[in-house]
Design a protein around this motif. Structure first.
Motif, PDB file in Angstrom:
ATOM      1  N   GLN A 259      -3.959 -40.043  30.257  1.00  0.00           N
ATOM      2  CA  GLN A 259      -2.467 -39.032  30.652  1.00  0.00           C
ATOM      3  C   GLN A 259      -1.616 -40.066  30.086  1.00  0.00           C
ATOM      4  OE1 GLN A 259      -0.278 -41.358  32.334  1.00  0.00           O
ATOM      5  NE2 GLN A 259      -1.497 -42.620  32.288  1.00  0.00           N
ATOM      6  N   GLN A 260      -1.752 -41.275  29.502  1.00  0.00           N
ATOM      7  CA  GLN A 260      -0.865 -41.772  29.169  1.00  0.00           C
ATOM      8  C   GLN A 260      -0.241 -41.040  27.391  1.00  0.00           C
ATOM      9  OE1 GLN A 260       0.968 -44.153  30.180  1.00  0.00           O
ATOM     10  NE2 GLN A 260       2.145 -44.901  28.318  1.00  0.00           N
ATOM     11  N   PRO A 261      -0.910 -40.600  26.280  1.00  0.00           N
ATOM     12  CA  PRO A 261      -0.302 -40.532  25.221  1.00  0.00           C
ATOM     13  C   PRO A 261       0.158 -38.844  25.371  1.00  0.00           C
ATOM     14  CG  PRO A 261      -2.500 -40.361  25.317  1.00  0.00           C
ATOM     15  CD  PRO A 261      -2.471 -41.013  26.353  1.00  0.00           C
ATOM     16  N   PHE A 262      -0.174 -37.585  26.551  1.00  0.00           N
ATOM     17  CA  PHE A 262      -0.043 -36.360  27.166  1.00  0.00           C
ATOM     18  C   PHE A 262       1.527 -36.770  27.732  1.00  0.00           C
ATOM     19  CE2 PHE A 262      -4.751 -35.781  26.680  1.00  0.00           C
ATOM     20  CZ  PHE A 262      -4.147 -34.765  25.180  1.00  0.00           C
ATOM     21  N   TYR A 263       1.914 -37.825  28.897  1.00  0.00           N
ATOM     22  CA  TYR A 263       2.800 -38.535  28.890  1.00  0.00           C
ATOM     23  C   TYR A 263       3.523 -38.712  28.063  1.00  0.00           C
ATOM     24  CZ  TYR A 263       5.947 -41.620  31.678  1.00  0.00           C
ATOM     25  OH  TYR A 263       6.965 -42.759  31.938  1.00  0.00           O
ATOM     26  N   GLN A 264       3.385 -39.452  27.343  1.00  0.00           N
ATOM     27  CA  GLN A 264       4.756 -40.108  26.444  1.00  0.00           C
ATOM     28  C   GLN A 264       4.506 -38.879  25.460  1.00  0.00           C
ATOM     29  OE1 GLN A 264       5.622 -42.974  26.000  1.00  0.00           O
ATOM     30  NE2 GLN A 264       4.933 -44.637  27.506  1.00  0.00           N
ATOM     31  N   ILE A 265       4.069 -38.103  25.060  1.00  0.00           N
ATOM     32  CA  ILE A 265       4.581 -37.284  23.616  1.00  0.00           C
ATOM     33  C   ILE A 265       5.373 -35.810  24.940  1.00  0.00           C
ATOM     34  CG2 ILE A 265       3.712 -35.212  22.693  1.00  0.00           C
ATOM     35  CD1 ILE A 265       1.224 -36.988  22.677  1.00  0.00           C
ATOM     36  N   ALA A 266       4.920 -35.384  26.101  1.00  0.00           N
ATOM     37  CA  ALA A 266       5.417 -34.468  26.402  1.00  0.00           C
ATOM     38  C   ALA A 266       6.798 -35.319  27.090  1.00  0.00           C
ATOM     39  CB  ALA A 266       4.810 -33.998  27.832  1.00  0.00           C
ATOM     40  N   VAL A 267       7.163 -36.466  27.611  1.00  0.00           N
ATOM     41  CA  VAL A 267       8.176 -36.963  28.776  1.00  0.00           C
ATOM     42  C   VAL A 267       9.283 -37.921  27.933  1.00  0.00           C
ATOM     43  CG1 VAL A 267       9.115 -38.720  30.347  1.00  0.00           C
ATOM     44  CG2 VAL A 267       7.650 -36.661  30.661  1.00  0.00           C
ATOM     45  N   TRP A 268       8.393 -38.201  26.176  1.00  0.00           N
ATOM     46  CA  TRP A 268       9.466 -39.841  25.857  1.00  0.00           C
ATOM     47  C   TRP A 268       9.926 -38.893  24.554  1.00  0.00           C
ATOM     48  CZ3 TRP A 268      12.591 -42.491  28.814  1.00  0.00           C
ATOM     49  CH2 TRP A 268      11.963 -42.751  30.372  1.00  0.00           C
ATOM     50  N   LYS A 269       8.533 -38.492  23.741  1.00  0.00           N
ATOM     51  CA  LYS A 269       8.456 -38.183  22.225  1.00  0.00           C
ATOM     52  C   LYS A 269       9.886 -36.614  22.555  1.00  0.00           C
ATOM     53  CE  LYS A 269       6.265 -37.531  18.160  1.00  0.00           C
ATOM     54  NZ  LYS A 269       5.266 -37.278  17.532  1.00  0.00           N
ATOM     55  N   LEU A 270       9.046 -35.558  23.463  1.00  0.00           N
ATOM     56  CA  LEU A 270       9.567 -34.028  23.031  1.00  0.00           C
ATOM     57  C   LEU A 270      10.702 -33.922  24.460  1.00  0.00           C
ATOM     58  CD1 LEU A 270       6.429 -31.805  22.827  1.00  0.00           C
ATOM     59  CD2 LEU A 270       8.270 -32.660  21.145  1.00  0.00           C
ATOM     60  N   ARG A 271      11.032 -35.301  25.158  1.00  0.00           N
ATOM     61  CA  ARG A 271      11.862 -34.730  26.308  1.00  0.00           C
ATOM     62  C   ARG A 271      12.305 -33.891  27.095  1.00  0.00           C
ATOM     63  NH1 ARG A 271      14.312 -39.694  26.899  1.00  0.00           N
ATOM     64  NH2 ARG A 271      14.313 -40.972  25.051  1.00  0.00           N
ATOM     65  N   LEU A 272      11.130 -33.352  26.969  1.00  0.00           N
ATOM     66  CA  LEU A 272      10.746 -32.062  27.998  1.00  0.00           C
ATOM     67  C   LEU A 272      11.082 -32.314  29.074  1.00  0.00           C
ATOM     68  CD1 LEU A 272       7.493 -30.656  27.157  1.00  0.00           C
ATOM     69  CD2 LEU A 272       9.193 -30.303  26.195  1.00  0.00           C
ATOM     70  N   PRO A 273      11.642 -31.419  30.295  1.00  0.00           N
ATOM     71  CA  PRO A 273      11.816 -31.235  31.459  1.00  0.00           C
ATOM     72  C   PRO A 273      11.065 -30.983  32.683  1.00  0.00           C
ATOM     73  CG  PRO A 273      12.246 -28.781  30.282  1.00  0.00           C
ATOM     74  CD  PRO A 273      11.812 -30.307  29.343  1.00  0.00           C
ATOM     75  N   ALA A 274      11.279 -31.608  33.691  1.00  0.00           N
ATOM     76  CA  ALA A 274       9.938 -31.635  34.714  1.00  0.00           C
ATOM     77  C   ALA A 274       8.623 -31.410  34.915  1.00  0.00           C
ATOM     78  CB  ALA A 274      10.138 -32.001  36.147  1.00  0.00           C
ATOM     79  N   GLY A 275       9.510 -29.141  35.268  1.00  0.00           N
ATOM     80  CA  GLY A 275       8.761 -28.490  34.853  1.00  0.00           C
ATOM     81  C   GLY A 275       7.646 -27.695  33.548  1.00  0.00           C
ATOM     82  N   SER A 276       8.840 -28.461  32.427  1.00  0.00           N
ATOM     83  CA  SER A 276       7.469 -27.971  30.774  1.00  0.00           C
ATOM     84  C   SER A 276       6.626 -29.022  30.914  1.00  0.00           C
ATOM     85  CB  SER A 276       8.632 -27.994  29.900  1.00  0.00           C
ATOM     86  OG  SER A 276       9.496 -26.747  30.502  1.00  0.00           O
ATOM     87  N   ALA A 277       7.080 -30.093  31.115  1.00  0.00           N
ATOM     88  CA  ALA A 277       6.080 -31.508  31.173  1.00  0.00           C
ATOM     89  C   ALA A 277       5.080 -31.864  31.926  1.00  0.00           C
ATOM     90  CB  ALA A 277       7.225 -33.137  31.743  1.00  0.00           C
ATOM     91  N   ALA A 278       5.193 -30.978  33.092  1.00  0.00           N
ATOM     92  CA  ALA A 278       4.081 -30.878  34.050  1.00  0.00           C
ATOM     93  C   ALA A 278       2.790 -29.869  33.379  1.00  0.00           C
ATOM     94  CB  ALA A 278       4.445 -30.091  35.534  1.00  0.00           C
ATOM     95  N   PHE A 279       3.100 -29.228  32.074  1.00  0.00           N
ATOM     96  CA  PHE A 279       2.232 -27.862  31.867  1.00  0.00           C
ATOM     97  C   PHE A 279       1.041 -29.482  31.264  1.00  0.00           C
ATOM     98  CE2 PHE A 279       5.345 -25.418  32.216  1.00  0.00           C
ATOM     99  CZ  PHE A 279       4.227 -24.050  33.487  1.00  0.00           C
TER     100      PHE A 279
END
Length: 326
Positions: A259-279
């Motif tokens: 889960q770690q690389p996907f979490y880092q890409i979605a939340v911290w690199k792309l700065r996606l909001p919670a709804g989009s990051a959840a995907f």
């Protein structure tokens, strides 16, 4: 809890910390039972721990390094990949040398270091017939004070204080001590104690509280709940034994790794909001499933099937010509 905390965010409770603490207190109880109650052979204990952890961990580290070594944000540098493989990343990270893709391995470092300490203590108990409970309690309290001092007086944060094994191993040790202390109390333990302590322990992990509160009060209540789980309401234990939860538990290690690389890409690199990051949790779980079925489970079965102890003893047995029945 970790997946929700990472991909959706911490609203009321700090779910990432809570999930890790649940993992530590469950591990403390399990290790205490294996090493001090069942007195599992130490050679077999280490063989099974290695089979459980290292194949999936090594696959994750190698693939992550090859895929993300050129990424300017994730920065899977070789020296940090090596630190992750030899399980010293938590101290390297506490000193400020970090790769986001490997950051979650700090918790595995604490876990593996506890295996070494508890196995040494188990060896001493078997040789000297010591009461291990005072040793576990003193070590847990020293570790708790270490964390409190680092945070409150040295002004260190979560990464520089509680990534370190010396400041965080208390979560495992206090759980082991409570299990060994309370396991013989039996029917004197009220059936409501485990469910209530679970709720109280979880409620402590509110956003904004000092980390030392989580890892002293919150963890202690969770450890009490874990230690007294055998005496809890039947309905409570039935819920925790549900097939969905036990299956999630079996898959949790591989999913936690990936889960770690996907979490880092979605939340911290792309700065996606919670709804989009959840995907992004979907490919994270998918990679975890692939790791479990293609790496973790087959390698674990193969390594556990090897009769290494028998191979090591074979020349001695042949020389001594021991009876077949022995």
């Amino acid at each position: 809890m970790v997946l929700i905390g990472h991909f959706i965010g911490h609203v009321v409770a700090v779910l990432g910390h809570l999930g890790v603490e649940m993992f530590f207190v469950l591990s403390g109880r399990l290790m205490a039972q294996i090493l001090f109650v069942e007195r599992f052979p130490l050679r077999e204990f280490y063989r099974r721990r290695i089979a459980r952890i290292f194949p999936a961990l090594t696959a994750f580290i190698v693939i992550s390094y090859l895929v993300f070594r050129a990424d300017p944000y994730l920065g899977a540098r070789l020296k940090l990949a090596i630190a992750s493989q030899v399980l010293i990343y938590n101290y390297v990270g506490a000193l400020g040398h970090r790769s986001p893709v490997f950051d979650h391995i700090w918790s595995l470092c604490v876990e593996e270091h506890s295996y070494i300490l508890l196995a040494i203590l188990a060896w001493a108990v078997r040789r000297c017939r010591l009461d291990i409970r005072p040793v576990l309690l003193i070590a847990a309290l020293c570790s708790m004070f270490d964390g409190i001092f680092s945070e409150m007086f040295l002004r260190q944060n979560w990464f520089t204080a509680y990534w370190r094994t010396d400041a965080h191993i208390s979560s495992i040790l206090i759980s082991a001590w409570l299990f060994l202390t309370l396991r013989n109390v039996g029917e004197r333990v009220p059936s409501w104690l485990a469910p209530i302590c679970t709720l109280v322990g979880m409620s402590v992990f509110v956003a904004g509280a000092p980390d030392c509160v989580y890892l002293t009060i919150g963890t202690t209540f969770l450890a009490i709940a874990t230690a007294t789980l055998d005496f809890a309401w039947t309905s409570f234990r039935s819920v925790l034994s549900a097939r969905a939860l036990t299956t999630a538990g079996a898959l949790s290690f591989s999913v936690y790794l990936w889960q770690q690389p996907f979490y880092q890409i979605a939340v911290w690199k792309l700065r996606l909001p919670a709804g989009s990051a959840a995907f992004w949790v979907v490919p994270a779980i998918a990679c975890g499933l692939v790791s479990y079925y293609l790496v973790e489970r087959p390698s674990r079965r193969w390594l556990n099937s090897l009769n290494l102890a028998g191979l090591w003893r074979q020349p001695v047995l042949e020389t001594a010509r021991m009876p077949a029945g022995r």
